[in-house]
Design an enzyme around this catalytic site. Structure first.
Site, mmCIF file in Angstrom:
data_model
loop_
_atom_site.group_PDB
_atom_site.id
_atom_site.type_symbol
_atom_site.label_atom_id
_atom_site.label_comp_id
_atom_site.label_asym_id
_atom_site.label_seq_id
_atom_site.Cartn_x
_atom_site.Cartn_y
_atom_site.Cartn_z
ATOM 1 N N CYS A 110 17.707 43.614 23.538
ATOM 2 C CA CYS A 110 16.190 43.750 23.737
ATOM 3 C C CYS A 110 15.556 44.551 22.811
ATOM 4 O O CYS A 110 16.113 45.560 22.364
ATOM 5 C CB CYS A 110 16.760 43.849 25.136
ATOM 6 N N CYS A 169 18.208 49.043 24.712
ATOM 7 C CA CYS A 169 16.994 48.236 24.233
ATOM 8 C C CYS A 169 16.265 49.345 22.924
ATOM 9 O O CYS A 169 16.422 50.910 22.815
ATOM 10 C CB CYS A 169 15.996 48.481 25.048
#
Ligand code: C8R
Length: 260
Positions: A166, A85
């Site tokens: 993400c 992420c």
């Protein structure tokens, strides 16, 4: 595994054929092992054999124009990488500078920094209807037929990579072309469609420019990008001169945050 048996189990197809297919398998296995050796990723003794089984199972014995992207589903499931992420870097028409960048700075990762992208980068492969072999020459070109083993592979792994996106996501696009966001690119036709909030928060475009450039952040194709993007995602676009990124790449003391 089943696929291994089909591709290599029998010497009867002749020593020449076995040797060729064996070489391709050897390339895949050794790149796989090299990657796992360099990256502390959880893997088991037979991870690379599993990768080969699932990979070869997707296209061996098939018409090289009839390998759909779904053929690689079991390969994706066999690997199932964890998402990084806020560090994922996408690109289109900027392959060279992007990989120079990720090579020099470890802050962002592309698909080629994951196991499957690393293994298959720069390789070509296909088989034939009813064949047990893998060929690396005489395979259909990228646009010759849509369902060729190489194109379907990149389509499928790109879809999985984008699906896992993400946090803040970066994409490097090329400001020296008329259409930085090209409709039939993998970035536009596959990846952008998989981006979704709230898992992903923002898409930050870095438009790499050269000076007397054709495109800027107001470019029509970038308006299209914003129009097709999940409207709840934050969008930014920054024009960055190529030389600024190159300087950053060549100076190990410059942190990522100073590159644009
Ligand atoms: N991606 C797509 N294609 C990839 C790739 C990759 O990671 N890695 C390689 N080597 N290739 P382009 P695009 C090969 O127009 O279509 C992912 C393929 O042969 O410059 O938008 C990646 O996550 C392919 O034809 O870019 C990235 O975000 C060209 O390189 C996009 O998709 C790339 O063609 C880039 O794909």
């Amino acid at each position: 595994g089943v696929c291994l048996g089909i591709a290599f189990g029998h010497r009867s197809s002749g020593p020449k054929n076995d040797r060729f297919a064996g070489n391709f398998k050897t390339v895949i296995i050794s790149k796989c092992k090299a990657y796992l050796g360099l990256n502390e990723e959880q893997s088991s003794e037979n991870t690379c054999e599993k990768v080969w089984d699932a990979f070869s199972g997707a296209y061996v014995g098939r018409d090289p124009c009839d390998v759909p992207m779904e053929a690689y589903d079991s390969l994706i499931h066999a690997v199932n990488p964890k998402a990084a992420c806020n560090r994922m870097l996408f690109w289109s028409q900027t392959k060279d500078i992007v990989h120079q960048f990720t090579e020099a700075k470890k802050c962002l990762l592309t698909l080629e920094d994951t196991l499957l992208g690393f293994i298959m980068d720069n390789l070509t492969w296909c088989s034939k209807n009813g064949s047990k072999e893998t060929f690396s020459t005489g395979c259909p070109g990228w646009s010759e037929c849509e369902k060729n083993p190489v194109r379907s592979f990149w389509n499928r792994v790109s879809a999985a990579f984008a699906e896992s996106a993400c946090g803040e996501v970066t994409v490097m696009l090329n400001g020296s072309v008329d259409t930085p966001f090209r409709a039939n690119s993998i970035f536009a036709s596959i990846e952008v469609k998989k981006f979704s909030s709230p898992k992903m928060r923002a898409l930050n475009v870095i438009l790499v420019t050269r000076g007397n450039d054709t495109a800027n952040c107001e470019n029509d194709s970038l308006q299209n990008l914003q129009a097709v993007l999940d409207p709840t995602l934050k969008y930014t676009c920054t024009e960055v001169h190529r030389s600024k990124i190159m300087d950053c790449i060549s100076d190990p003391d410059k942190p990522c945050g100073a590159c644009w």
